[in-house]
Design a protein around this motif. Structure first.
Motif, PDB file in Angstrom:
ATOM      1  N   ASP A   1      38.297  44.692  24.801  1.00 38.86           N
ATOM      2  CA  ASP A   1      39.191  43.537  24.959  1.00 38.86           C
ATOM      3  C   ASP A   1      40.460  43.888  25.732  1.00 38.86           C
ATOM      4  N   GLU A   2      41.001  45.087  25.511  1.00 37.34           N
ATOM      5  CA  GLU A   2      42.202  45.502  26.226  1.00 37.34           C
ATOM      6  C   GLU A   2      41.894  45.777  27.699  1.00 37.34           C
ATOM      7  N   ILE A   3      40.762  46.401  27.960  1.00 39.88           N
ATOM      8  CA  ILE A   3      40.370  46.680  29.343  1.00 39.88           C
ATOM      9  C   ILE A   3      40.166  45.376  30.103  1.00 39.88           C
ATOM     10  N   VAL A   4      39.466  44.434  29.501  1.00 35.95           N
ATOM     11  CA  VAL A   4      39.224  43.138  30.147  1.00 35.95           C
ATOM     12  C   VAL A   4      40.541  42.391  30.348  1.00 35.95           C
ATOM     13  N   SER A   5      41.440  42.494  29.383  1.00 33.92           N
ATOM     14  CA  SER A   5      42.719  41.793  29.478  1.00 33.92           C
ATOM     15  C   SER A   5      43.531  42.271  30.679  1.00 33.92           C
ATOM     16  N   VAL A   6      43.538  43.559  30.943  1.00 37.81           N
ATOM     17  CA  VAL A   6      44.318  44.093  32.064  1.00 37.81           C
ATOM     18  C   VAL A   6      43.534  44.058  33.362  1.00 37.81           C
ATOM     19  N   ASN A   7      42.320  44.574  33.355  1.00 40.02           N
ATOM     20  CA  ASN A   7      41.563  44.749  34.594  1.00 40.02           C
ATOM     21  C   ASN A   7      40.963  43.462  35.146  1.00 40.02           C
ATOM     22  N   MET A   8      40.836  42.430  34.326  1.00 38.84           N
ATOM     23  CA  MET A   8      40.240  41.192  34.819  1.00 38.84           C
ATOM     24  C   MET A   8      41.125  39.983  34.535  1.00 38.84           C
ATOM     25  N   ARG A   9      41.461  39.738  33.286  1.00 39.96           N
ATOM     26  CA  ARG A   9      42.194  38.529  32.916  1.00 39.96           C
ATOM     27  C   ARG A   9      43.570  38.461  33.580  1.00 39.96           C
TER      28      ARG A   9
ATOM     29  N   LEU B   1      37.088  52.216  42.767  1.00 39.26           N
ATOM     30  CA  LEU B   1      35.754  52.633  43.192  1.00 39.26           C
ATOM     31  C   LEU B   1      34.691  52.250  42.171  1.00 39.26           C
ATOM     32  N   ALA B   2      35.095  52.019  40.930  1.00 35.84           N
ATOM     33  CA  ALA B   2      34.134  51.613  39.895  1.00 35.84           C
ATOM     34  C   ALA B   2      33.425  50.326  40.286  1.00 35.84           C
ATOM     35  N   LEU B   3      34.082  49.499  41.074  1.00 35.60           N
ATOM     36  CA  LEU B   3      33.479  48.258  41.553  1.00 35.60           C
ATOM     37  C   LEU B   3      32.266  48.541  42.438  1.00 35.60           C
TER      38      LEU B   3
ATOM     39  N   SER C   1      33.674  57.809  34.515  1.00 37.37           N
ATOM     40  CA  SER C   1      33.107  58.674  33.472  1.00 37.37           C
ATOM     41  C   SER C   1      31.958  58.013  32.731  1.00 37.37           C
ATOM     42  N   GLY C   2      31.163  57.236  33.431  1.00 33.28           N
ATOM     43  CA  GLY C   2      29.991  56.628  32.823  1.00 33.28           C
ATOM     44  C   GLY C   2      30.283  55.449  31.927  1.00 33.28           C
ATOM     45  N   SER C   3      31.480  54.894  31.978  1.00 32.20           N
ATOM     46  CA  SER C   3      31.858  53.824  31.065  1.00 32.20           C
ATOM     47  C   SER C   3      31.588  52.445  31.659  1.00 32.20           C
ATOM     48  N   ALA C   4      30.600  51.770  31.117  1.00 32.20           N
ATOM     49  CA  ALA C   4      30.296  50.407  31.570  1.00 32.20           C
ATOM     50  C   ALA C   4      31.456  49.459  31.266  1.00 32.20           C
ATOM     51  N   SER C   5      32.213  49.755  30.212  1.00 32.21           N
ATOM     52  CA  SER C   5      33.323  48.870  29.848  1.00 32.21           C
ATOM     53  C   SER C   5      34.430  48.881  30.904  1.00 32.21           C
ATOM     54  N   LEU C   6      34.530  49.950  31.681  1.00 31.09           N
ATOM     55  CA  LEU C   6      35.518  49.984  32.756  1.00 31.09           C
ATOM     56  C   LEU C   6      34.994  49.299  34.014  1.00 31.09           C
ATOM     57  N   CYS C   7      33.686  49.314  34.205  1.00 26.34           N
ATOM     58  CA  CYS C   7      33.090  48.717  35.407  1.00 26.34           C
ATOM     59  C   CYS C   7      32.900  47.216  35.275  1.00 26.34           C
TER      60      CYS C   7
ATOM     61  N   LYS D   1      35.741  44.939  36.560  1.00 26.66           N
ATOM     62  CA  LYS D   1      35.903  45.038  38.010  1.00 26.66           C
ATOM     63  C   LYS D   1      34.823  44.241  38.728  1.00 26.66           C
ATOM     64  N   CYS D   2      33.607  44.287  38.245  1.00 23.20           N
ATOM     65  CA  CYS D   2      32.523  43.519  38.862  1.00 23.20           C
ATOM     66  C   CYS D   2      32.741  42.023  38.677  1.00 23.20           C
ATOM     67  N   SER D   3      33.170  41.621  37.501  1.00 23.11           N
ATOM     68  CA  SER D   3      33.476  40.207  37.251  1.00 23.11           C
ATOM     69  C   SER D   3      34.614  39.743  38.141  1.00 23.11           C
ATOM     70  N   LEU D   4      35.585  40.615  38.341  1.00 26.08           N
ATOM     71  CA  LEU D   4      36.723  40.304  39.192  1.00 26.08           C
ATOM     72  C   LEU D   4      36.282  40.070  40.634  1.00 26.08           C
ATOM     73  N   CYS D   5      35.340  40.845  41.097  1.00 30.28           N
ATOM     74  CA  CYS D   5      34.843  40.697  42.469  1.00 30.28           C
ATOM     75  C   CYS D   5      34.280  39.293  42.690  1.00 30.28           C
ATOM     76  N   ILE D   6      33.470  38.817  41.770  1.00 25.62           N
ATOM     77  CA  ILE D   6      32.900  37.469  41.882  1.00 25.62           C
ATOM     78  C   ILE D   6      34.006  36.417  41.798  1.00 25.62           C
ATOM     79  N   SER D   7      34.974  36.635  40.931  1.00 23.16           N
ATOM     80  CA  SER D   7      36.094  35.688  40.808  1.00 23.16           C
ATOM     81  C   SER D   7      36.896  35.610  42.096  1.00 23.16           C
TER      82      SER D   7
END
Length: 125
Positions: free
Chosen positions: A54-62, A89-91, A99-105, A108-114
């Motif tokens: 939730d924190e990652i999504v809040s900063v990296n996307m929301r 680059l995770a995008l 580091s293999g974390s889908a929660s970080l990627c 970023k992918c959702s942001l690209c579509i937005s």
């Protein structure tokens, strides 16, 4: 047009803010408009460390979505403006950078579509 940045922040300035709440962006926008026109906004917020999703999504996307939502209305009304969105680059490379974390990627992918959708909406309106 700004051709150079001066140390007195008269032609351009940086503004740091806590990106978890929409009201902080509203205050930032107000501060910017008090200084003059809003010509360009650079979105550059993100986490690379492991933390709750939730924190990652809040900063990296929301937070980027909120900035675009508020600032694009101003630039659209003015008939001009640029919104620059810095991702990672995770995008493009997935979990190998994060580091293999889908929660970080994921954000970023959702942001690209937005970003693509926002661009199309602004272009067609």
């Amino acid at each position: 047009m700004v051709t150079t940045l001066d140390v007195r922040d008269e032609t351009a300035f940086a503004l740091g803010l806590e990106v978890f709440a929409k009201r902080n962006f509203e205050h930032a926008l107000s501060a910017m408009l008090q200084r003059g026109n809003l010509d360009i906004v650079v979105n550059n917020a993100g986490f690379r460390k492991r933390m709750p999703l939730d924190e990652i999504v809040s900063v990296n996307m929301r937070s980027v979505f909120l900035r675009c939502q508020l600032f694009s209305a101003v630039t659209k009304a003015a008939g001009y403006g640029r919104i620059v969105i810095v991702t990672s680059l995770a995008l493009h490379r997935g979990g190998t950078v994060a580091s293999g974390s889908a929660s970080l990627c994921l954000p970023k992918c959702s942001l690209c579509i937005s970003i693509l959708t926002l661009g199309l909406l602004l272009l067609c309106s």
